[in-house]
Design a protein around this motif. Structure first.
Motif, short mmCIF file in Angstrom:
data_model
loop_
_atom_site.label_atom_id
_atom_site.label_comp_id
_atom_site.label_asym_id
_atom_site.label_seq_id
_atom_site.Cartn_x
_atom_site.Cartn_y
_atom_site.Cartn_z
N MET A 83 -3.66 5.27 -6.32
CA MET A 83 -4.13 5.80 -5.04
C MET A 83 -5.31 4.99 -4.51
SD MET A 83 -5.20 9.71 -4.04
CE MET A 83 -6.25 9.89 -5.48
N VAL A 84 -6.26 4.66 -5.38
CA VAL A 84 -7.43 3.89 -4.96
C VAL A 84 -7.02 2.51 -4.45
CG1 VAL A 84 -9.54 2.75 -5.78
CG2 VAL A 84 -9.04 5.11 -6.47
N TYR A 85 -6.14 1.83 -5.18
CA TYR A 85 -5.71 0.50 -4.77
C TYR A 85 -4.83 0.53 -3.53
CZ TYR A 85 -7.65 -1.93 -8.82
OH TYR A 85 -8.51 -2.47 -9.74
N GLY A 133 -3.54 4.07 9.47
CA GLY A 133 -3.15 3.69 8.11
C GLY A 133 -3.63 4.69 7.08
N THR A 134 -4.84 5.21 7.27
CA THR A 134 -5.38 6.23 6.36
C THR A 134 -4.49 7.46 6.35
OG1 THR A 134 -7.65 5.46 6.68
CG2 THR A 134 -7.36 7.70 5.86
N ASN A 135 -4.07 7.91 7.53
CA ASN A 135 -3.21 9.09 7.62
C ASN A 135 -1.85 8.86 6.97
OD1 ASN A 135 -4.13 11.60 9.42
ND2 ASN A 135 -5.18 9.78 10.13
N VAL A 136 -1.28 7.68 7.18
CA VAL A 136 0.03 7.37 6.59
C VAL A 136 -0.04 7.43 5.07
CG1 VAL A 136 1.78 5.59 6.27
CG2 VAL A 136 0.85 6.01 8.54
N LEU A 137 -1.03 6.75 4.49
CA LEU A 137 -1.14 6.70 3.03
C LEU A 137 -1.48 8.07 2.46
CD1 LEU A 137 -2.96 3.29 2.43
CD2 LEU A 137 -0.51 3.80 2.44
N PHE A 138 -2.32 8.83 3.15
CA PHE A 138 -2.65 10.16 2.66
C PHE A 138 -1.42 11.06 2.64
CE2 PHE A 138 -3.56 14.53 4.16
CZ PHE A 138 -4.03 15.04 2.96
N SER A 178 0.83 -1.21 0.00
CA SER A 178 0.00 0.00 0.00
C SER A 178 0.86 1.26 0.00
CB SER A 178 -0.92 0.00 1.23
OG SER A 178 -1.87 -1.03 1.15
N ILE A 179 1.93 1.24 0.77
CA ILE A 179 2.85 2.38 0.83
C ILE A 179 3.49 2.62 -0.53
CG2 ILE A 179 5.12 3.09 1.71
CD1 ILE A 179 4.30 2.07 4.42
N LEU A 215 2.38 1.74 -3.47
CA LEU A 215 1.35 2.24 -4.40
C LEU A 215 1.06 3.72 -4.16
CD1 LEU A 215 -1.22 -0.70 -4.54
CD2 LEU A 215 0.08 0.23 -6.46
N SER A 216 1.02 4.12 -2.89
CA SER A 216 0.75 5.51 -2.56
C SER A 216 1.87 6.42 -3.05
CB SER A 216 0.56 5.67 -1.05
OG SER A 216 0.10 6.96 -0.73
N LEU A 217 3.12 5.99 -2.85
CA LEU A 217 4.26 6.76 -3.35
C LEU A 217 4.27 6.82 -4.87
CD1 LEU A 217 7.13 5.58 -0.95
CD2 LEU A 217 6.20 7.90 -1.15
N PHE A 218 3.93 5.70 -5.50
CA PHE A 218 3.87 5.65 -6.96
C PHE A 218 2.79 6.60 -7.48
CE2 PHE A 218 2.63 3.25 -10.95
CZ PHE A 218 3.77 3.62 -11.66
N SER A 219 1.66 6.64 -6.78
CA SER A 219 0.59 7.56 -7.15
C SER A 219 1.06 9.00 -7.05
CB SER A 219 -0.62 7.34 -6.23
OG SER A 219 -1.57 8.36 -6.39
N SER A 220 1.78 9.30 -5.98
CA SER A 220 2.30 10.65 -5.78
C SER A 220 3.25 11.05 -6.91
CB SER A 220 3.02 10.74 -4.43
OG SER A 220 3.54 12.02 -4.22
#
Length: 351
Positions: A233-235, A251-256, A8-9, A11-16
């Protein structure tokens, strides 16, 4: 280590990174073409990218919830407003200002999860957000010193509105993504809503598109980056559906916070472009890493686990409980067998 949350982390960085690239590409495109014209074409190609993706997935489209349509509409409006005022000299400062939507997101998230919060967790969340803001402030100062700070008074007003809109839409993304059953269906309605909004904006404010190869290329690449960025971001939030209570909140705060790192990527690219990589950029990244550590090490009091170990510990506890249950059943069976033998010895069969 919880491998699911690590994915998840990433994917979030990749989205960013993807959305940061999309912002830079959009900035370049609107130097030659009207923002509303580019955005309409780009939204069309983003939707086409989704349709091609869904053709391979072969999943049916279902009726959306109202909050999904609201999510898509707010995201489309804020994106169009952003590219309408961005340019090569204010992109980093504008991105830094909009990163203040962390405050809006955090306030909404705290209000919606107040039943799982205590003073300790609230302090960590606030401290983590302040560290991110400090990092952004350093980036802001860095760009002032290098001349990338042109933002008019009217643009500043739009930037303030964007802080509110980004905070709302980011919360909607996190909320909806954790609750969807079919991610492709959710992304479909986000992309379709965006295309409809962009078409309405083009009908109201557009002056006609002079179709050239350059704007087609910009729009195709921009649409692909936007689709891939939103999908990532969704995934990234999908795995949080497995978490409950305080761990879901953390977890929500970390990914955001990780998804808001596009300003860092943009700053690094600009610092490379102007040939200046100084201590400001390094310090801002260090502050962001500390912020991640502050929020991600919040522990669940009952299990004494954090966001990285919670699911692993929970899985191990379930396996241990299952193992104990099997042992208990076997022990009970052996006791029954012994009891039966004793009964047979006490009451021998009569011939």
């Amino acid at each position: 280590m919880d491998k699911g949350f690590i994915r998840s982390i990433l994917l979030s960085l990749f989205s960013s990174l993807l959305l940061g690239g999309w912002l830079i590409l959009s900035m370049v495109a609107i130097q030659s073409y009207r923002p509303v014209d580019y955005y309409m074409l780009m939204s069309f190609f983003a939707f086409v990218s989704l349709l091609i993706f869904q053709a391979f997935r072969k999943k049916h489209v279902r009726q959306p919830k109202f909050r999904t349509l609201l999510n898509g509409a707010v995201f489309s409006i804020e994106s169009l407003l952003f590219i309408s005022i961005v340019n090569s000299r204010n992109i980093v400062m504008l991105s830094a200002l909009i990163t203040l939507n962390i405050i809006i997101f955090t306030i909404i998230n705290i209000v919606m999860h107040k039943e799982v919060l205590n003073r300790h967790i609230a302090f960590r969340v606030i401290l983590s957000s302040l560290l991110i803001i400090a990092a952004v402030d350093i980036i802001y100062g860095f760009n002032q010193n290098t001349g990338f700070n042109a933002l008019s008074q009217s643009d500043f007003g739009v930037a303030f509105l964007l802080v509110l809109l980004f905070g709302l839409t980011n919360y909607l993304f996190s909320y909806n993504s954790k609750r969807v059953i079919n991610e492709e269906n959710f992304i479909f309605w986000i992309m379709l809503t965006g295309f409809v909004i962009s078409t309405l904006a083009f009908a109201l404010f557009g002056t006609g598109i002079d179709i050239q190869r350059a704007i087609i290329n910009y729009s195709m690449v921009g649409g692909l980056l936007l689709f891939a960025g939103i999908s990532s971001m969704v995934y990234s939030y999908k795995y949080l559906a497995n978490y409950k209570n305080v761990m879901r909140f953390v977890g929500t705060n970390v990914l955001f916070l990780l998804s808001e790192m596009d300003v860092v990527f943009i700053s690094i690219l600009y610092s490379i472009f102007i040939g200046v990589i100084n201590d400001d950029i390094v310090v801002s990244i260090v502050l962001i890493l500390i912020s991640m550590a502050v929020i991600s090490t919040v522990e669940d009091k009952r299990s004494q686990t954090n966001i990285f170990t919670h699911m692993v510990a929970d899985r191990l506890n379930k396996e241990a409980a299952g193992f104990k249950s099997i042992i208990g059943r076997n022990e009970a069976a052996r006791n029954d067998a012994r009891h039966g033998k004793r009964a047979n010895r006490t009451h021998p069969k009569r011939l």
